[in-house]
Design a protein around this motif. Sequence first.
Motif, mmCIF file in Angstrom:
data_model
loop_
_atom_site.group_PDB
_atom_site.id
_atom_site.type_symbol
_atom_site.label_atom_id
_atom_site.label_comp_id
_atom_site.label_asym_id
_atom_site.label_seq_id
_atom_site.Cartn_x
_atom_site.Cartn_y
_atom_site.Cartn_z
ATOM 1 N N ASP A 74 0.804 -1.220 0.000
ATOM 2 C CA ASP A 74 0.000 0.000 0.000
ATOM 3 C C ASP A 74 0.844 1.280 0.000
ATOM 4 N N VAL A 75 2.168 1.153 -0.114
ATOM 5 C CA VAL A 75 3.023 2.339 -0.108
ATOM 6 C C VAL A 75 3.218 2.828 -1.543
ATOM 7 N N PRO A 76 2.863 4.085 -1.840
ATOM 8 C CA PRO A 76 3.041 4.609 -3.205
ATOM 9 C C PRO A 76 4.517 4.742 -3.549
ATOM 10 N N ILE A 77 4.833 4.568 -4.845
ATOM 11 C CA ILE A 77 6.215 4.593 -5.313
ATOM 12 C C ILE A 77 6.354 5.590 -6.450
ATOM 13 N N ILE A 78 7.424 6.374 -6.405
ATOM 14 C CA ILE A 78 7.818 7.228 -7.512
ATOM 15 C C ILE A 78 9.158 6.709 -8.019
ATOM 16 N N PHE A 79 9.227 6.371 -9.308
ATOM 17 C CA PHE A 79 10.477 5.898 -9.900
ATOM 18 C C PHE A 79 11.215 7.056 -10.553
ATOM 19 N N THR A 80 12.550 6.997 -10.509
ATOM 20 C CA THR A 80 13.376 7.958 -11.233
ATOM 21 C C THR A 80 14.303 7.189 -12.162
ATOM 22 N N THR A 81 14.630 7.780 -13.301
ATOM 23 C CA THR A 81 15.494 7.106 -14.260
ATOM 24 C C THR A 81 16.136 8.112 -15.203
ATOM 25 N N ALA A 82 17.367 7.810 -15.642
ATOM 26 C CA ALA A 82 18.045 8.633 -16.635
ATOM 27 C C ALA A 82 17.793 8.104 -18.040
ATOM 28 N N TYR A 83 17.080 6.987 -18.154
ATOM 29 C CA TYR A 83 16.873 6.333 -19.436
ATOM 30 C C TYR A 83 15.384 6.158 -19.698
ATOM 31 N N ASP A 84 15.029 6.060 -20.963
ATOM 32 C CA ASP A 84 13.614 5.923 -21.313
ATOM 33 C C ASP A 84 13.276 4.544 -21.844
ATOM 34 N N GLU A 85 14.233 3.585 -21.755
ATOM 35 C CA GLU A 85 13.964 2.277 -22.340
ATOM 36 C C GLU A 85 13.195 1.345 -21.418
ATOM 37 N N TYR A 86 12.817 1.814 -20.236
ATOM 38 C CA TYR A 86 12.161 0.944 -19.273
ATOM 39 C C TYR A 86 10.638 0.953 -19.431
ATOM 40 N N ALA A 87 10.182 0.992 -20.679
ATOM 41 C CA ALA A 87 8.741 0.898 -20.974
ATOM 42 C C ALA A 87 7.945 1.878 -20.129
ATOM 43 N N LEU A 88 8.295 3.159 -20.239
ATOM 44 C CA LEU A 88 7.724 4.156 -19.347
ATOM 45 C C LEU A 88 6.209 4.272 -19.460
ATOM 46 N N ARG A 89 5.632 3.968 -20.617
ATOM 47 C CA ARG A 89 4.185 4.067 -20.750
ATOM 48 C C ARG A 89 3.478 3.112 -19.805
ATOM 49 N N ALA A 90 4.149 2.028 -19.430
ATOM 50 C CA ALA A 90 3.542 1.062 -18.511
ATOM 51 C C ALA A 90 3.317 1.666 -17.138
ATOM 52 N N ASP A 104 13.038 17.584 -12.066
ATOM 53 C CA ASP A 104 12.482 18.926 -11.966
ATOM 54 C C ASP A 104 11.609 19.018 -10.714
ATOM 55 N N GLU A 105 11.761 20.096 -9.958
ATOM 56 C CA GLU A 105 11.061 20.225 -8.684
ATOM 57 C C GLU A 105 9.547 20.214 -8.857
ATOM 58 N N ASN A 106 9.046 20.894 -9.899
ATOM 59 C CA ASN A 106 7.599 20.924 -10.136
ATOM 60 C C ASN A 106 7.067 19.543 -10.503
ATOM 61 N N GLU A 107 7.854 18.809 -11.278
ATOM 62 C CA GLU A 107 7.439 17.456 -11.653
ATOM 63 C C GLU A 107 7.422 16.533 -10.440
ATOM 64 N N LEU A 108 8.356 16.752 -9.518
ATOM 65 C CA LEU A 108 8.382 15.956 -8.291
ATOM 66 C C LEU A 108 7.132 16.222 -7.463
ATOM 67 N N LYS A 109 6.713 17.493 -7.375
ATOM 68 C CA LYS A 109 5.495 17.835 -6.641
ATOM 69 C C LYS A 109 4.286 17.106 -7.224
ATOM 70 N N LYS A 110 4.175 17.122 -8.565
ATOM 71 C CA LYS A 110 3.056 16.458 -9.226
ATOM 72 C C LYS A 110 3.089 14.958 -8.957
ATOM 73 N N ALA A 111 4.295 14.375 -9.012
ATOM 74 C CA ALA A 111 4.430 12.927 -8.810
ATOM 75 C C ALA A 111 4.048 12.532 -7.389
#
Length: 255
Positions: A74-90, A104-111
Amino acid sequence: MNVLILEDEIYNYHLLCTMLADMLPDCTIHGPIVSIKDGKRFFRKSKESIDLIIADIQLTDGLSFHALEDAPADVPIIFTTAYDEYALRAFEYNSLSYLLKPIDENELKKAIRKASERLITDDKRKEFFSLIAESGRYRERIMVNTFKGEKVVGVGEVRYIVSENKNTYIVLHDGTSYYIDMTLTLIADQLNPRKFMRVNRKYIVPLTEVEGFERDINGKERLILKEGVKNPVIVISRDNKRNVHKWIDGMHTPQ
């Protein structure tokens, strides 16, 4: 709020801590967790109640999904990555959040807002981890160090990778070479074994660059690369000779 950070780059960890301190003044930060082993140990033994997890996909010993399999469902997760090959749409499909580095700080707030509002079931999370780990199993890009900063290199640009004086360098088709902060063993584990092979203790080569073999009078066998700017002498280790031949013949995928 208790926040756990899985991150093996100390600069990125401190950057996240600074951002979180501004956004969530009352939060307590745990970490950094730098490896799968440390992550599993934390989730199995720690008595801390975690409210949010921020996890880099690539840790020192592999993908963070393997550690997060032991995280509370039940713990929410935010992933970070320098690459886009990890099937990000999933991530979007499974209601998980992700951030591309540099963060980006604003993107972190949204996440954080999204992760806190939209949770997924334990079964969905396991299904997602299985899917994402397979689709992102091998690297398609490598971040290298330059005098001006960092540069992304596609694996298709690599002529060979070499270890010299305990440092690892990537050499490209045009002869330029770049230092990478990874051991030869670690980068070999992250490259597709159908396309790349560590032929001895010093070299990793892509199959597309192999021209053939050459034997000297002492019976030693050298791997010949296609004509290029730099043609190193690559002696195939005796113990690995059979595997190299099979790999090139397409009969065997190195493990």
